[in-house]
Design a protein around this motif. Structure first.
Motif, PDB file in Angstrom:
ATOM      1  N   ALA A   6      14.059   8.473 -65.700  1.00  0.00           N
ATOM      2  CA  ALA A   6      15.333   8.696 -65.022  1.00  0.00           C
ATOM      3  C   ALA A   6      16.183   9.652 -65.849  1.00  0.00           C
ATOM      4  O   ALA A   6      15.878   9.921 -67.017  1.00  0.00           O
ATOM      5  N   VAL A   7      17.240  10.154 -65.227  1.00  0.00           N
ATOM      6  CA  VAL A   7      18.309  10.793 -65.980  1.00  0.00           C
ATOM      7  C   VAL A   7      19.263   9.682 -66.398  1.00  0.00           C
ATOM      8  O   VAL A   7      19.701   8.886 -65.559  1.00  0.00           O
ATOM      9  N   TYR A   8      19.547   9.628 -67.675  1.00  0.00           N
ATOM     10  CA  TYR A   8      20.418   8.594 -68.220  1.00  0.00           C
ATOM     11  C   TYR A   8      21.792   9.204 -68.506  1.00  0.00           C
ATOM     12  O   TYR A   8      21.892  10.242 -69.160  1.00  0.00           O
ATOM     13  N   TYR A   9      22.818   8.519 -68.006  1.00  0.00           N
ATOM     14  CA  TYR A   9      24.196   8.965 -68.172  1.00  0.00           C
ATOM     15  C   TYR A   9      24.989   7.912 -68.947  1.00  0.00           C
ATOM     16  O   TYR A   9      24.821   6.714 -68.720  1.00  0.00           O
ATOM     17  N   CYS A  10      25.874   8.369 -69.818  1.00  0.00           N
ATOM     18  CA  CYS A  10      26.851   7.447 -70.371  1.00  0.00           C
ATOM     19  C   CYS A  10      28.196   7.727 -69.700  1.00  0.00           C
ATOM     20  O   CYS A  10      28.460   8.847 -69.227  1.00  0.00           O
ATOM     21  N   ALA A  11      29.011   6.696 -69.651  1.00  0.00           N
ATOM     22  CA  ALA A  11      30.294   6.801 -68.969  1.00  0.00           C
ATOM     23  C   ALA A  11      31.314   5.919 -69.674  1.00  0.00           C
ATOM     24  O   ALA A  11      30.956   4.896 -70.261  1.00  0.00           O
ATOM     25  N   ALA A  12      32.571   6.313 -69.592  1.00  0.00           N
ATOM     26  CA  ALA A  12      33.660   5.594 -70.256  1.00  0.00           C
ATOM     27  C   ALA A  12      34.560   4.926 -69.229  1.00  0.00           C
ATOM     28  O   ALA A  12      35.004   5.569 -68.264  1.00  0.00           O
TER      29      ALA A  12
END
Length: 124
Positions: free
Chosen positions: A92-98
């Motif tokens: 997958a494409v892994y995203y971080c988010a705040a």
């Protein structure tokens, strides 16, 4: 200007391990919860793991619990996702988010800032 920059995504064989990093700038990092989401090819984005501003962690139990570990280093404004026993379905494409609420939510609508994503590919 707020920036979240993910890194660490690579091609790895099944059973292998990776550590993803999420470096944040332009925000008071310690006040935010950080979430890791992933978007498999042809599928919708899903919550993988999150860590609150106080360090409480939460995982998507169905898919990653017991294999992934999320952590944060507030001194470095960086969050990490340790991924073990990787399987092809983790591709997958892994995203971080705040998340400005400071608490972990599984819904992506609470996350204000997002990184550009990093590709993780697990070969069988």
């Amino acid at each position: 200007q707020v920036q979240l920059v993910e890194s660490g995504g690579v091609l790895v064989q099944a059973g292998g391990s990776l550590i993803l990093s999420c470096a944040a700038s332009g925000l008071t990092f310690i006040m935010y919860a950080i979430g890791w989401f992933r978007e498999p090819p042809g599928n919708v984005r899903e919550f993988a793991a999150g860590i609150s501003r106080s360090g409480v962690v939460r995982y998507n139990a169905d898919s990653v619990k017991g294999r992934f570990t999320i952590s944060r280093d507030n001194a470095k404004n960086t969050a990490y996702l340790q991924m073990n026993s990787l399987q092809p379905e983790d591709t997958a494409v892994y995203y971080c988010a705040a998340n400005p609420t400071g608490t972990v939510t599984m819904s992506d609508r609470f996350y204000e800032y997002w990184g550009q994503g990093t590709q993780v590919t697990v070969s069988s």
